[in-house]
Design an enzyme around this catalytic site. Structure first.
Site, mmCIF file in Angstrom:
data_model
loop_
_atom_site.group_PDB
_atom_site.id
_atom_site.type_symbol
_atom_site.label_atom_id
_atom_site.label_comp_id
_atom_site.label_asym_id
_atom_site.label_seq_id
_atom_site.Cartn_x
_atom_site.Cartn_y
_atom_site.Cartn_z
ATOM 1 N N GLU A 198 0.756 -1.418 -0.106
ATOM 2 C CA GLU A 198 0.060 -0.025 -0.078
ATOM 3 C C GLU A 198 0.819 1.318 -0.136
ATOM 4 O O GLU A 198 1.924 1.259 0.480
ATOM 5 C CB GLU A 198 -0.819 0.012 1.234
ATOM 6 C CG GLU A 198 -2.060 -1.063 1.132
ATOM 7 C CD GLU A 198 -2.812 -1.087 2.435
ATOM 8 O OE1 GLU A 198 -4.171 -1.248 2.174
ATOM 9 O OE2 GLU A 198 -2.676 -0.857 3.555
ATOM 10 N N CYS B 93 3.629 8.665 1.184
ATOM 11 C CA CYS B 93 4.196 7.376 2.123
ATOM 12 C C CYS B 93 4.192 6.240 1.279
ATOM 13 O O CYS B 93 3.221 5.756 0.875
ATOM 14 C CB CYS B 93 3.181 7.356 3.385
ATOM 15 S SG CYS B 93 3.638 6.214 4.469
ATOM 16 N N CYS C 29 6.420 -7.169 6.629
ATOM 17 C CA CYS C 29 7.727 -6.533 7.366
ATOM 18 C C CYS C 29 8.239 -7.612 8.468
ATOM 19 O O CYS C 29 7.430 -8.334 8.900
ATOM 20 C CB CYS C 29 7.349 -5.285 8.207
ATOM 21 S SG CYS C 29 8.698 -4.589 9.167
ATOM 22 N N CYS D 185 7.013 -5.646 15.359
ATOM 23 C CA CYS D 185 6.419 -4.865 16.215
ATOM 24 C C CYS D 185 5.073 -5.011 16.487
ATOM 25 O O CYS D 185 4.384 -5.159 15.752
ATOM 26 C CB CYS D 185 6.763 -3.363 15.752
ATOM 27 S SG CYS D 185 8.225 -2.734 15.305
ATOM 28 N N CYS E 274 1.873 -2.815 15.469
ATOM 29 C CA CYS E 274 1.949 -2.412 14.136
ATOM 30 C C CYS E 274 1.223 -3.437 13.137
ATOM 31 O O CYS E 274 1.781 -4.733 13.308
ATOM 32 C CB CYS E 274 3.226 -2.129 13.465
ATOM 33 S SG CYS E 274 3.508 -1.686 11.896
ATOM 34 N N CYS F 140 -0.316 5.780 10.299
ATOM 35 C CA CYS F 140 0.789 4.938 10.612
ATOM 36 C C CYS F 140 0.666 3.649 11.493
ATOM 37 O O CYS F 140 -0.329 3.848 12.051
ATOM 38 C CB CYS F 140 1.675 5.711 11.880
ATOM 39 S SG CYS F 140 2.496 7.102 11.257
HETATM 40 N N1 SAH Z 1 9.756 0.247 9.646
HETATM 41 C C1 SAH Z 1 9.859 1.380 9.671
HETATM 42 C C2 SAH Z 1 9.203 2.427 8.875
HETATM 43 C C3 SAH Z 1 7.511 1.891 8.941
HETATM 44 S S1 SAH Z 1 6.178 2.512 10.099
HETATM 45 C C4 SAH Z 1 9.923 2.129 11.241
HETATM 46 O O1 SAH Z 1 9.612 1.353 12.091
HETATM 47 O O2 SAH Z 1 10.437 3.140 11.501
HETATM 48 C C5 SAH Z 1 6.537 4.415 10.220
HETATM 49 C C6 SAH Z 1 6.125 4.625 11.847
HETATM 50 O O3 SAH Z 1 4.955 4.263 12.229
HETATM 51 C C7 SAH Z 1 7.120 3.984 12.605
HETATM 52 O O4 SAH Z 1 7.471 5.049 13.653
HETATM 53 C C8 SAH Z 1 6.203 3.109 13.339
HETATM 54 O O5 SAH Z 1 6.809 2.579 14.723
HETATM 55 C C9 SAH Z 1 4.942 3.474 13.562
HETATM 56 N N2 SAH Z 1 3.863 2.920 13.796
HETATM 57 C C10 SAH Z 1 3.587 1.568 13.644
HETATM 58 N N3 SAH Z 1 2.539 1.200 14.055
HETATM 59 C C11 SAH Z 1 1.909 2.201 14.664
HETATM 60 C C12 SAH Z 1 0.270 2.375 15.124
HETATM 61 N N4 SAH Z 1 -0.251 1.266 15.409
HETATM 62 N N5 SAH Z 1 0.255 3.772 15.556
HETATM 63 C C13 SAH Z 1 0.924 4.660 15.477
HETATM 64 N N6 SAH Z 1 2.294 4.461 14.808
HETATM 65 C C14 SAH Z 1 2.569 3.211 14.464
#
Ligand code: SAH
Length: 374
Positions: free
Chosen positions: A113, A126, A133, A137, A140, A364
């Site tokens: 996406e 974005c 991935c 985490c 996410c 995000c």
């Molecule tokens: N893998 C990279 C880029 C992808 S995510 C990274 O982790 O930086 C972009 C941002 O969104 C990251 O800071 C991630 O931690 C955050 N993110 C992931 N899940 C989220 C959620 N449920 N709510 C808010 N931010 C989130």
């Protein structure tokens, strides 16, 4: 086998299956590579420049519009160097059409996406750097399904190309415009797909007809903190912004929120980040998702402030966006405000990220590329 497992860094899950590479595309190649490819196809090298102008300057990949190329070679060159890489499967919009999420299907059926966000003063794309991935985490959505595969440079550039074309055509409310910013904050860990991401950054930022001509300063690479890759990026002499997804000031909690922290802990990640800031002169963006009763305590704000005091850093607080099946929720607004005030009172620059796109699961952490959902 035992050795292979030992060599696999924690959190970097192997791709599930070995697949064919995406087709080669003009955007994978620099100017010299394009000329060589065109010559291999039996055409004079200058045709590479013509093709590049169509794609990167005029934003067209349709051979019918390439009237400066002889009829007989147009389709052949386009088929070889501009193969369709991503097919739009679904478009969702909110904010009166100024936020648009596209679900793309790649040549092998992988889904990714991308999200376009038009603001009064800028237009941000974005983009995804991987299908899925491997960082896992737990808050996410992308992290829940694991890694399918790395995207090629051209698959990344294609996402920006699509946004640039939508802006140039006037399809996005607000009139004809341009993409000014690209953030690697879609699906995937960009620094785990280093060479494709670097090539994509070069194509996105090179002036046309070599690339899309977006300023390096408008590009942000966001990472969980893969230290060797941050150091390598530091050596590239680019002026893109680095964002580090910290989410906790203490290793005990960060081990849970960002599992790769067991491999590279906070002190080492920040040390690499300050090295990047020193080399580029650019403030590092520290990303911090505000998760209710998990990482939003006042003492953690103070601890974060101590880590960042006097550094070239800026904190981006992100109210947690809900993801399916997650037990976590966003911090109470008063608690988030207190967290922000504590950072600000210690002189740490801090802003709150908007939740653009959350109505279409495009904010995000919400990108899951589920073709049947929604
Ligand atoms: N893998 C990279 C880029 C992808 S995510 C990274 O982790 O930086 C972009 C941002 O969104 C990251 O800071 C991630 O931690 C955050 N993110 C992931 N899940 C989220 C959620 N449920 N709510 C808010 N931010 C989130």
């Amino acid at each position: 086998m035992a050795e292979a497992i030992e060599l696999m860094p924690i959190g970097l899950a192997p791709p599930r299956t070995r697949r064919a590479q995406p087709p080669r595309h003009l955007a994978d190649l620099d100017q010299a590579g394009r000329r060589a490819a065109v010559e291999d196809l039996g055409q004079p090298a200058f045709r590479a420049d013509q093709l590049s102008r169509h794609y990167f300057a005029r934003l067209t990949d349709d051979p019918a519009h390439m009237t400066d190329l002889p009829d007989s070679v147009r389709s052949a060159l386009a088929a070889e160097l501009l193969p369709p890489l991503l097919t739009s499967q679904r478009e969702q919009q909110c904010d009166s059409g100024t936020t648009r999420k596209t679900l793309w299907r790649a040549f092998d059926g992988a889904f990714i996406e991308s999200v376009l966000m038009r603001y009064p003063d800028r237009v941000t794309m974005c983009v995804s750097s991987q299908a899925g991935c491997g960082m896992a985490c737990p808050f996410c959505a992308t992290g829940q399904a694991g890694l399918t595969r790395n995207l090629s440079a051209a698959e990344i550039v294609t996402q920006v190309f699509a946004g640039a074309r939508a802006m140039a055509s006037g399809a996005v409310p607000g009139g004809v415009g341009r993409v000014s910013n690209v953030v690697f904050m879609g699906m995937g860990e960009p620094l785990a797909n280093y060479s494709s991401v670097l090539t994509a950054v070069r194509r996105i930022t090179a002036p046309p007809p070599e690339g899309l001509g977006i300023s390096q300063r408008g590009v942000t690479v966001s990472t969980v903190g893969l230290v060797p890759a941050i150091r390598r990026l530091t050596g590239e002499r680019l002026s893109v912004r680095l964002a580090v997804s910290l989410h906790a000031p203490d290793d005990e909690l960060r081990h849970d929120l960002v599992p790769v922290n067991r491999r590279w802990q906070i002190a080492e990640v920040l040390d690499a980040a300050w090295g990047y800031a020193a080399a580029t002169g650019r403030r590092v963006s520290i990303e911090y998702a505000m998760i209710r009763d998990i990482n939003d305590q006042a003492w953690r704000a103070d601890m974060l402030a101590s880590l960042l005091a006097g550094r070239l850093a800026h904190v981006n607080l992100i109210p947690l966006n809900p993801t399916p099946g997650s037990k976590w929720t966003a911090s109470d607004p008063d608690v988030a405000q207190e967290f922000l005030d504590r950072l600000a009172s210690r002189g740490i620059p801090v802003t709150v990220r908007d939740t653009r796109g959350d109505k279409i699961d495009g904010a995000c952490g919400q990108l899951a590329a589920a073709p049947l959902a929604g």
